[in-house]
Motif scaffolding. Structure first.
Motif, PDB file in Angstrom:
ATOM      1  N   ARG A 476       0.695  -1.234  -0.134  1.00  0.00           N
ATOM      2  CA  ARG A 476       0.041  -0.068   0.036  1.00  0.00           C
ATOM      3  C   ARG A 476       0.746   1.478  -0.093  1.00  0.00           C
ATOM      4  N   ILE A 477       1.888   1.209   0.913  1.00  0.00           N
ATOM      5  CA  ILE A 477       2.477   2.542   0.928  1.00  0.00           C
ATOM      6  C   ILE A 477       3.618   2.512  -0.217  1.00  0.00           C
ATOM      7  N   LEU A 478       4.029   1.468  -1.014  1.00  0.00           N
ATOM      8  CA  LEU A 478       4.792   1.783  -2.101  1.00  0.00           C
ATOM      9  C   LEU A 478       3.936   2.166  -3.304  1.00  0.00           C
ATOM     10  N   ASP A 479       2.843   1.926  -3.371  1.00  0.00           N
ATOM     11  CA  ASP A 479       1.802   2.190  -4.305  1.00  0.00           C
ATOM     12  C   ASP A 479       1.531   3.703  -4.457  1.00  0.00           C
ATOM     13  N   ARG A 480       1.732   4.394  -3.154  1.00  0.00           N
ATOM     14  CA  ARG A 480       1.590   5.589  -3.184  1.00  0.00           C
ATOM     15  C   ARG A 480       2.615   6.613  -3.970  1.00  0.00           C
ATOM     16  N   LEU A 481       3.701   5.786  -4.092  1.00  0.00           N
ATOM     17  CA  LEU A 481       4.705   6.647  -5.147  1.00  0.00           C
ATOM     18  C   LEU A 481       4.219   6.465  -6.496  1.00  0.00           C
ATOM     19  N   GLU A 482       3.183   5.766  -6.795  1.00  0.00           N
ATOM     20  CA  GLU A 482       2.708   5.471  -8.043  1.00  0.00           C
ATOM     21  C   GLU A 482       3.802   4.828  -9.172  1.00  0.00           C
ATOM     22  N   PRO A 483       4.281   3.813  -8.709  1.00  0.00           N
ATOM     23  CA  PRO A 483       5.314   3.192  -9.820  1.00  0.00           C
ATOM     24  C   PRO A 483       4.323   2.334 -10.829  1.00  0.00           C
ATOM     25  N   LYS A 484       4.752   2.064 -11.972  1.00  0.00           N
ATOM     26  CA  LYS A 484       4.155   1.272 -12.817  1.00  0.00           C
ATOM     27  C   LYS A 484       3.985  -0.175 -12.427  1.00  0.00           C
ATOM     28  N   ARG A 485       4.886  -0.802 -11.828  1.00  0.00           N
ATOM     29  CA  ARG A 485       5.045  -2.006 -11.467  1.00  0.00           C
ATOM     30  C   ARG A 485       5.934  -2.137 -10.041  1.00  0.00           C
ATOM     31  N   ILE A 486       5.259  -2.924  -9.011  1.00  0.00           N
ATOM     32  CA  ILE A 486       5.979  -3.086  -7.718  1.00  0.00           C
ATOM     33  C   ILE A 486       6.362  -4.734  -7.688  1.00  0.00           C
ATOM     34  N   ILE A 487       7.795  -4.884  -7.721  1.00  0.00           N
ATOM     35  CA  ILE A 487       8.171  -6.318  -7.671  1.00  0.00           C
ATOM     36  C   ILE A 487       8.944  -6.448  -6.252  1.00  0.00           C
ATOM     37  N   VAL A 488       8.194  -7.337  -5.392  1.00  0.00           N
ATOM     38  CA  VAL A 488       9.058  -7.501  -4.025  1.00  0.00           C
ATOM     39  C   VAL A 488       9.507  -8.788  -4.253  1.00  0.00           C
ATOM     40  N   VAL A 489      10.940  -8.920  -3.807  1.00  0.00           N
ATOM     41  CA  VAL A 489      12.056 -10.081  -4.135  1.00  0.00           C
ATOM     42  C   VAL A 489      12.348 -10.523  -2.811  1.00  0.00           C
ATOM     43  N   SER A 490      12.171 -11.855  -2.696  1.00  0.00           N
ATOM     44  CA  SER A 490      12.610 -12.666  -1.182  1.00  0.00           C
ATOM     45  C   SER A 490      13.949 -13.295  -1.557  1.00  0.00           C
ATOM     46  N   SER A 491      14.939 -13.104  -0.784  1.00  0.00           N
ATOM     47  CA  SER A 491      16.238 -13.811  -0.807  1.00  0.00           C
ATOM     48  C   SER A 491      16.149 -14.924  -0.490  1.00  0.00           C
ATOM     49  N   ALA A 492      15.088 -15.409   0.105  1.00  0.00           N
ATOM     50  CA  ALA A 492      14.718 -16.827   0.804  1.00  0.00           C
ATOM     51  C   ALA A 492      13.717 -17.547  -0.379  1.00  0.00           C
ATOM     52  N   PRO A 493      13.855 -18.810  -0.463  1.00  0.00           N
ATOM     53  CA  PRO A 493      12.715 -19.394  -1.163  1.00  0.00           C
ATOM     54  C   PRO A 493      11.407 -19.417  -0.725  1.00  0.00           C
ATOM     55  N   GLN A 494      10.680 -19.853  -1.211  1.00  0.00           N
ATOM     56  CA  GLN A 494       9.185 -20.050  -0.582  1.00  0.00           C
ATOM     57  C   GLN A 494       8.919 -20.710   0.538  1.00  0.00           C
ATOM     58  N   ILE A 495       8.390 -20.021   1.616  1.00  0.00           N
ATOM     59  CA  ILE A 495       8.433 -21.073   2.936  1.00  0.00           C
ATOM     60  C   ILE A 495       6.982 -21.668   2.732  1.00  0.00           C
ATOM     61  N   ARG A 496       7.310 -23.081   2.728  1.00  0.00           N
ATOM     62  CA  ARG A 496       5.986 -23.974   2.489  1.00  0.00           C
ATOM     63  C   ARG A 496       5.729 -24.640   3.607  1.00  0.00           C
ATOM     64  N   TYR A 497       6.656 -25.126   4.622  1.00  0.00           N
ATOM     65  CA  TYR A 497       6.625 -26.092   5.593  1.00  0.00           C
ATOM     66  C   TYR A 497       6.836 -25.620   6.923  1.00  0.00           C
ATOM     67  N   PRO A 498       6.493 -26.124   7.986  1.00  0.00           N
ATOM     68  CA  PRO A 498       6.586 -25.487   9.362  1.00  0.00           C
ATOM     69  C   PRO A 498       8.032 -25.911   9.917  1.00  0.00           C
ATOM     70  N   ASP A 499       8.241 -25.017  10.838  1.00  0.00           N
ATOM     71  CA  ASP A 499       9.679 -25.471  11.439  1.00  0.00           C
ATOM     72  C   ASP A 499       9.186 -26.112  12.840  1.00  0.00           C
ATOM     73  N   CYS A 500      10.237 -26.997  13.193  1.00  0.00           N
ATOM     74  CA  CYS A 500       9.801 -27.686  14.686  1.00  0.00           C
ATOM     75  C   CYS A 500      11.068 -27.672  15.483  1.00  0.00           C
ATOM     76  N   TYR A 501      12.119 -26.955  15.028  1.00  0.00           N
ATOM     77  CA  TYR A 501      13.427 -27.132  15.725  1.00  0.00           C
ATOM     78  C   TYR A 501      13.814 -25.772  16.296  1.00  0.00           C
ATOM     79  N   GLY A 502      12.949 -24.908  16.439  1.00  0.00           N
ATOM     80  CA  GLY A 502      13.334 -23.638  17.219  1.00  0.00           C
ATOM     81  C   GLY A 502      12.625 -22.194  16.919  1.00  0.00           C
ATOM     82  N   ILE A 503      11.900 -22.504  15.732  1.00  0.00           N
ATOM     83  CA  ILE A 503      11.263 -21.130  14.930  1.00  0.00           C
ATOM     84  C   ILE A 503       9.840 -21.134  15.388  1.00  0.00           C
ATOM     85  N   ASP A 504       9.382 -20.211  15.189  1.00  0.00           N
ATOM     86  CA  ASP A 504       7.851 -20.043  15.553  1.00  0.00           C
ATOM     87  C   ASP A 504       7.207 -19.716  14.208  1.00  0.00           C
ATOM     88  N   MET A 505       7.172 -21.138  13.486  1.00  0.00           N
ATOM     89  CA  MET A 505       6.463 -21.310  12.222  1.00  0.00           C
ATOM     90  C   MET A 505       5.820 -22.702  12.382  1.00  0.00           C
TER      91      MET A 505
END
Length: 633
Positions: A476-505
């Motif tokens: 929403r806030i990036l859209d205020r700048l009125e870009p043609k296109r917003i590309i959000v890039v994740s340096s990690a792959p898609q998080i698809r599965y829960p963790d059970c070794y110490g992270i709250d996912m």
């Protein structure tokens, strides 16, 4: 990480190998160990938001003297609160006579927290209420020094129910079913057994009780205690234990999931969750610091002897890749390089997303933890641009056309600081409509650097878990700048599965990648697959032993990673957004290339390093299908 998740705890252990007077004479303070512990904890405070704790043990104290001290805090600034109390205690004990601060013998005999064995813990709880009882270190008390036990750690066990039942079968009556209490009582049970075995041996040999006490302290087989205790542990862990008479240990899981670094010289033994903390606090090089090997324990005996021993057969090393992407501070030399490489690896996908229109693209990052990967992305883009410039110049018909050459050389990567998180901002309205409006103001943005309706705006995040902050705030806030296109890039792959070794996912419904896959199944009339996976998962968790499969991976199999990314973009784009929104993720292959020594990728791949992980993911899916909000472990 724009989505807030709770994650790993931090540990800090110091064993002083010299008398307190040595540090007073050499470093000018008998509080040398305590001061170093404070610094180790502060340098790892990114690992503790819920609370902190400190415990110390004094060696060779006479009967009737207090030798164990502990203080825990859940205040807003728990580390500071703990050490303020400790130093206030010195002030009160000395009655304002600061000359006593230079008297190491007086301090050890009269003041709390002046021991040679020091343990600090930073708590980042994955579940449960934030109470003082949940803060480490935990204490198991006994009048026999060698039966007193203090534990703390960075860990999560997947089979707490099984371990709890084993304690009950032994005749114990644990006060609660939690991995913290279970671990304490597991170690405590086998510590008691070792004490009793030695007592019986020395009694049979005719020794009196006082002599036996000393013989037990000298000959306690801590290695045997750890082997027996950890035999059925399933999870990721770096566990620290202090025995009342002065032995200490740090035990690491067989897959090396949770980190533990050690530094040893003739004055100190130090263990911490992060290497740079040790480097900075003790002014040593990275080469002087080593990891505790997976499945091994570092044991420091009361007499100062040090060993690293095998306690559980190591498995394939699966050190947590999230450490490299997000959790650890980026000033570790290896982590810094790896995050740079993560950013560089994204260049081809980013160029494709902006249709190679570098001139009309602005690059930035959100949040600050993504900054190093952003530098890597920019470096990779600049290398690409240099190659492009060289190619264009080589193709010029007139190689002496200075104006054309300058035009080519003046093409730059446009990087800007677009969003700044408002540290003072607090969301105090719980009603949804009002809250959403407030959340959009959590970041301030820089106006005037994006050409309206012309520029692409690329922002890199270190990872995307739920996507909530993206949808409610960032897009929403990036859209205020009125870009043609917003590309959000994740340096990690898609998080698809829960963790059970110490992270709250731990819940499938929290993952935007999972919700996207479910939506795609519904769109393609394949949602019967969910019921099929549900039935197989129910059958799977009933299995005993280690032969357990992850059936949840089948939910993703019908679709490519790009199809899921496109669906995620659709789900996260607010209805009133004007710009086109795209989501670009790191590939798992590129993650492994960037972080070759940390292959623990179960959040992305579903390849869990322990049987308990597969059991947890199936249980998490069952909970989703049954509408249960319960944790899967």
């Amino acid at each position: 990480m724009s989505d807030f998740i709770k994650h790993e705890c931090g540990i800090a252990l110091i064993r002083l190998l010299k008398p307190l007077s040595f540090y007073q004479e050499k470093y000018g303070s008998a509080f040398y160990g305590l001061n170093k512990l404070y610094l180790l904890m502060e340098k790892q405070r990114n690992r503790g938001q819920d609370g902190a704790g400190v415990a110390t043990i004094k060696l060779d104290m006479p009967p009737g003297s207090r030798y164990i001290s502990r203080h825990r805090s859940i205040s807003k600034e728990p580390i500071r609160d703990i050490f303020n109390k400790i130093y206030k205690g010195f002030e009160e004990r000395s009655k304002g006579d600061h000359t006593l601060y230079n008297d190491a013998e007086w301090l050890k005999g009269n003041a709390s927290f002046t021991g040679e064995l020091l343990l600090g813990h930073l708590r980042y709880g994955t579940h449960g209420k934030n109470s003082i009882e949940a803060c480490h270190p935990f204490l198991r008390q006994n009048n026999w020094m060698t039966r007193n036990l203090i534990t703390a750690g960075n860990f999560n066990l997947t089979n707490v129910d099984e371990l709890f039942n084993q304690l009950v079968d032994l005749g114990q009556h644990p006060k609660e079913k939690s991995d913290n209490v279970t671990v304490l009582e597991k170690f405590g049970h086998f510590l008691d057994e070792e004490n009793q075995k030695l007592f019986n041996k020395y009694k049979k040999e005719g020794h009196d009780n006082n002599t036996i006490t000393q013989l037990i302290a000298d000959n306690l087989d801590l290695h045997s205690v750890l082997v027996n205790s950890a035999k059925n542990f399933d999870g990721g862990y770096a566990m620290v234990g202090l025995v009342g008479h002065g032995d200490a240990f740090v035990l690491r899981d067989p897959s090396g999931i949770r980190p533990a670094f050690k530094y040893i010289d003739d004055e100190v033994v130090v263990v911490a969750s992060e290497r740079p903390a040790i480097q900075t606090v003790f002014d040593v090089s990275s080469g002087q610091i080593e990891e505790i090997e997976p499945g091994h324990a570092l044991i420091v005996k009361k007499n100062g002897s040090i060993s690293e021993v095998l306690c559980k057969e190591p498995l394939e090393k699966k050190s947590c890749s999230f450490e490299r992407i997000y959790f650890s501070r980026g000033n570790d030399q290896d982590i810094y390089k790896e995050r740079i490489n993560l950013g560089k690896a994204l260049v081809p996908k980013v160029l494709e997303a902006v249709e190679h229109d570098i001139d009309n693209t602005v690059f930035s990052f959100i949040p600050n933890t993504a900054e190093v990967s952003f530098y890597g992305l920019i470096q990779g883009l600049e290398e690409h641009l240099d190659e492009l410039k060289a190619k264009k110049i080589s193709q010029l018909e007139d190689k002496n056309n200075v104006e054309e050459i300058e035009k080519i050389l003046n093409t730059k990567i446009r990087s800007e600081k677009i969003a700044i998180k408002d540290a003072k901002f607090r969301t105090f309205i719980s009603e949804d409509s009002g809250r959403d409006d407030l959340v959009t103001h959590a970041y301030d943005i820089t106006y005037g650097v994006v050409k309206s309706k012309v520029d692409n705006l690329v922002v890199i995040d270190d990872s995307i878990v739920r996507g909530t902050t993206l949808k409610q705030s960032i897009i929403r806030i990036l859209d205020r700048l009125e870009p043609k296109r917003i590309i959000v890039v994740s340096s990690a792959p898609q998080i698809r599965y829960p963790d059970c070794y110490g992270i709250d996912m731990s819940k499938m419904k929290d993952f935007i990648a999972f919700r996207a896959a479910v939506a795609l199944l519904e769109d393609s009339n394949k949602d019967e697959l969910l019921e099929e996976v549900y039935q197989k998962s129910k059958a799977e968790i009933l299995k005993k032993g280690t032969d357990i499969q992850n059936f949840v991976s089948k939910v993703y199999e019908p679709f490519s990673a790009d199809q899921i990314s496109d669906k995620i973009a659709e789900l996260l784009t607010p209805n009133d957004t004007n710009a086109e929104v795209r989501i670009v993720y790191q590939s798992i292959e590129s993650l492994h290339e960037a972080c070759p020594d940390h292959s623990g990728d179960w959040y992305f791949s579903g390849n869990y390093p322990t049987p308990g992980g597969n059991r947890v993911v199936n249980k998490a899916f069952i909970n989703y299908m049954e509408g249960s909000n319960a944790r899967a472990y």
